[in-house]
Write an enzyme that holds these catalytic residues in place. Structure first.
Site, short mmCIF file in Angstrom:
data_model
loop_
_atom_site.label_atom_id
_atom_site.label_comp_id
_atom_site.label_asym_id
_atom_site.label_seq_id
_atom_site.Cartn_x
_atom_site.Cartn_y
_atom_site.Cartn_z
N GLY A 16 39.46 -111.32 37.64
CA GLY A 16 38.17 -111.91 37.24
C GLY A 16 38.34 -112.71 35.95
N ARG A 77 42.64 -113.24 42.98
CA ARG A 77 43.16 -111.88 43.19
C ARG A 77 44.08 -112.00 44.40
NH1 ARG A 77 39.53 -108.83 39.97
NH2 ARG A 77 37.42 -109.58 40.00
N ASP A 108 43.43 -104.95 34.48
CA ASP A 108 44.44 -103.94 34.84
C ASP A 108 45.26 -104.31 36.08
OD1 ASP A 108 42.19 -103.60 36.37
OD2 ASP A 108 42.00 -101.44 36.05
N THR A 131 39.63 -109.67 30.29
CA THR A 131 38.60 -109.16 31.20
C THR A 131 37.33 -108.90 30.41
OG1 THR A 131 37.90 -107.25 32.52
CG2 THR A 131 39.66 -106.84 30.97
N ASP A 133 35.43 -106.54 31.09
CA ASP A 133 35.11 -105.11 31.24
C ASP A 133 35.50 -104.24 30.05
OD1 ASP A 133 34.24 -105.85 33.70
OD2 ASP A 133 35.85 -104.89 34.83
N ASP A 135 38.09 -102.51 29.70
CA ASP A 135 38.60 -101.21 30.18
C ASP A 135 40.12 -101.11 30.10
OD1 ASP A 135 39.04 -103.13 32.09
OD2 ASP A 135 38.46 -101.88 33.79
N ARG A 177 32.24 -103.01 36.55
CA ARG A 177 32.90 -102.23 37.61
C ARG A 177 32.85 -100.73 37.31
NH1 ARG A 177 37.11 -105.43 40.73
NH2 ARG A 177 38.13 -105.63 38.73
O1 F6P Z 1 36.70 -107.23 36.33
C1 F6P Z 1 35.75 -108.14 35.96
C2 F6P Z 1 34.58 -108.13 36.90
O2 F6P Z 1 33.67 -109.11 36.46
C3 F6P Z 1 33.88 -106.78 37.06
O3 F6P Z 1 33.01 -106.50 36.01
C4 F6P Z 1 33.20 -106.97 38.39
O4 F6P Z 1 32.95 -105.75 39.02
C5 F6P Z 1 34.20 -107.76 39.16
O5 F6P Z 1 34.99 -108.46 38.21
C6 F6P Z 1 33.61 -108.75 40.14
O6 F6P Z 1 34.65 -109.37 40.81
P1 F6P Z 1 34.47 -110.65 41.74
O7 F6P Z 1 34.18 -111.82 40.89
O8 F6P Z 1 35.78 -110.77 42.44
O9 F6P Z 1 33.32 -110.33 42.64
#
Ligand code: F6P
Length: 328
Positions: A16, A77, A108, A131, A133, A135, A177
């Site tokens: 992300g 991803r 991560d 990120t 997040d 985390d 997340r």
């Molecule tokens: O890891 C970053 C993040 O924005 C999370 O907070 C969220 O759950 C996820 O990515 C969403 O991913 P995507 O953009 O692939 O839907």
């Protein structure tokens, strides 16, 4: 470890995206040039490594990117990179360009990729925490977290205006997340009535009681912050449960979603990204491999990637205490 001779470094963003990734790429590339290294951009994260979407970077590529949200190298991803065949293809492509080290900016999953790649092929790799997040262990804050919190707070302030005008109860869902960092920061920063995060279960009865007490106290507005991935569900599920107990409330739900991933990085994220970008190159040149560069108490710290990605960074208990005191 005795440093290897490094002449060409590849940089990529993966997972992300987060505000400040461009600032981090710029710092990595500028620092690379400063140390006479050829710099290569790997587009769309590990996907681009596998499809050979790799280009030599020049100064012009990193002009006016520091202030821009997103990542000009793009992100993805990659399922294929999780397979040994995918990683072998990626390695062959890196070798064809003569790239002898990597800087991986991401969360991560992205750093796990860098760790595996180092283990399997011995390519010196260093990770940067990119990120929203927050985390990752080994850094007080990840690149993009501060901006995402600011964005969430700005949006919640606006929601409060309309919530107050209509005496409505709002449930606002923020990203994160499996982590409640954005929720707790944005919740404290926007005077939330309650904050629900994945790491801590709040029984629905407690929440309902809290809202009843606040109603009796004639609070001007009630905004509940819910982190996505919470144990009792997201904002929509929580709102539905609460409405059964408090049928007299006019309840609305807002999901902030990807809004939180965009925008120009905050001053803090620019500084963090810039410091860590330079540290990534300097770390590689000093023989620090398979580590993530982070900032702890304003000092650059290199943490083994394996340690940085274990999920042991938790929301500060004291933040809960503060949130509780301020929401009564
Ligand atoms: O890891 C970053 C993040 O924005 C999370 O907070 C969220 O759950 C996820 O990515 C969403 O991913 P995507 O953009 O692939 O839907």
């Amino acid at each position: 470890m005795e440093p290897k001779t490094i002449k060409k470094i590849g940089v990529l963003t993966s997972g992300g995206d987060s505000p400040g990734m461009n600032a981090a790429i710029r710092a990595v590339v500028r620092a690379g040039f400063y140390y006479d290294i050829e710099m290569y951009g790997i587009y769309r994260g590990y996907e681009g490594m596998i499809s050979n979407d790799i280009k030599k970077l020049e100064s012009k590529h990193i002009t006016h990117v520091l202030e821009r949200g997103g990542t000009f190298l793009k992100s993805a991803r990659s399922a294929e990179f999780r397979t040994p065949e995918g990683r072998q293809k990626a390695y062959n492509n890196l070798k064809s360009h003569g790239i002898d080290a990597l800087v991986v900016i991401g969360g991560d999953g992205s750093l796990t990729g860098a760790h595996l790649f180092y283990k399997e092929f011995g390519i010196p790799a260093i990770g940067l925490p990119g990120t929203i997040d927050n985390d990752l262990s080994g850094t007080d804050s990840t690149i993009g977290f501060d901006t995402a919190c600011n964005t969430a707070i700005e949006a919640i302030d606006k929601i409060r205006d309309t919530a107050t005008s209509h005496d409505r109860l709002f449930f606002v869902e923020v990203m994160g997340r499996d982590a409640g960092f954005i929720a707790i920061n944005a919740g404290i920063g926007s005077a939330a009535a309650a904050i629900l995060i994945p790491e801590k279960k709040m029984p629905i009865e407690h929440l309902v009681d809290k809202l009843r007490i606040r109603t009796k106290a004639k609070k001007a507005s009630n905004i509940v912050i819910v982190a996505e991935g919470g144990k009792s569900g997201g904002a929509t599920e929580i709102a539905a449960l609460v409405s059964k107990h408090l049928p007299y409330y006019d309840i609305k739900v807002t999901i902030l979603g990807h809004l939180q991933r965009g925008g120009s990085p905050s001053s803090y994220d620019r500084l963090l990204a810039s410091k860590l970008g330079v540290s990534a190159i300097e770390g590689l040149l000093q023989g620090k491999y398979d580590v993530m560069a982070g900032l702890i108490n304003n000092k650059v710290v290199y943490t083994p990637i394996k340690k940085a990605i274990v999920d042991d960074k938790s929301v500060d208990e004291d933040d809960f205490r503060v949130a509780k005191i301020l929401s009564t």
